[in-house]
Write a protein that holds these residues in place. Sequence first.
Motif, short mmCIF file in Angstrom:
data_model
loop_
_atom_site.label_atom_id
_atom_site.label_comp_id
_atom_site.label_asym_id
_atom_site.label_seq_id
_atom_site.Cartn_x
_atom_site.Cartn_y
_atom_site.Cartn_z
N ARG A 49 30.25 32.23 40.79
CA ARG A 49 31.48 31.66 40.24
C ARG A 49 31.32 30.17 40.05
N ASP A 50 32.02 29.65 39.05
CA ASP A 50 32.09 28.23 38.79
C ASP A 50 33.56 27.87 38.75
N ASN A 51 34.06 27.35 39.85
CA ASN A 51 35.49 27.07 39.94
C ASN A 51 35.92 25.96 38.97
N ALA A 52 35.01 25.06 38.64
CA ALA A 52 35.35 24.00 37.70
C ALA A 52 35.60 24.56 36.30
N LYS A 53 34.97 25.70 36.01
CA LYS A 53 35.14 26.33 34.70
C LYS A 53 36.05 27.55 34.75
N ASN A 54 36.63 27.82 35.91
CA ASN A 54 37.49 29.00 36.06
C ASN A 54 36.79 30.27 35.58
N THR A 55 35.52 30.41 35.94
CA THR A 55 34.72 31.50 35.42
C THR A 55 33.91 32.16 36.52
N VAL A 56 33.84 33.49 36.43
CA VAL A 56 32.97 34.26 37.31
C VAL A 56 31.94 34.96 36.43
N TYR A 57 30.71 35.06 36.95
CA TYR A 57 29.60 35.62 36.19
C TYR A 57 29.06 36.87 36.87
N LEU A 58 28.56 37.77 36.07
CA LEU A 58 27.85 38.95 36.57
C LEU A 58 26.47 38.95 35.94
N GLN A 59 25.46 38.69 36.75
CA GLN A 59 24.07 38.74 36.30
C GLN A 59 23.52 40.13 36.58
N MET A 60 23.10 40.81 35.53
CA MET A 60 22.61 42.17 35.65
C MET A 60 21.15 42.21 35.25
N ASN A 61 20.31 42.60 36.18
CA ASN A 61 18.87 42.70 35.95
C ASN A 61 18.42 44.15 36.13
#
Length: 123
Positions: A71-83
């Motif tokens: 998550r990047d709280n400064a960007k209000n964004t959560v990421y899902l990295q799928m490998n």
Amino acid sequence: QVPLAESGGGLVQAGGSLRLSCAASGGTFSRYDMGWFRQAPGKEREFVIAITRGGIIFYANSVKGRFTISRDNAKNTVYLQMNSLKPEDTAVYYCSVKVSGASYYSRNNYDYWGQGTQVTVSS
């Protein structure tokens, strides 16, 4: 209300990678516990992974070792990295805010869903 918008889905070959993003607007993002779920055709929406406001991560067994969340709280964004994607990962992926309950794995404890983003893994 917490509007959520997922992006980053697409078509990828088995063994490939994708990174999904989920942008939130409204509220105080840094206070939210966030989760990713997925729904394949004809199946129930299932838990994939979650991250607490403090950075603790919960994984579904099916994705452990392959997927991670950040998550990047400064960007209000959560990421899902799928490998190491597999054909069985094919689904619409949704992010959501955990709003109640003790379990991070239960869909019933989440609210505010985005429109989802399609991930298709070809064999």
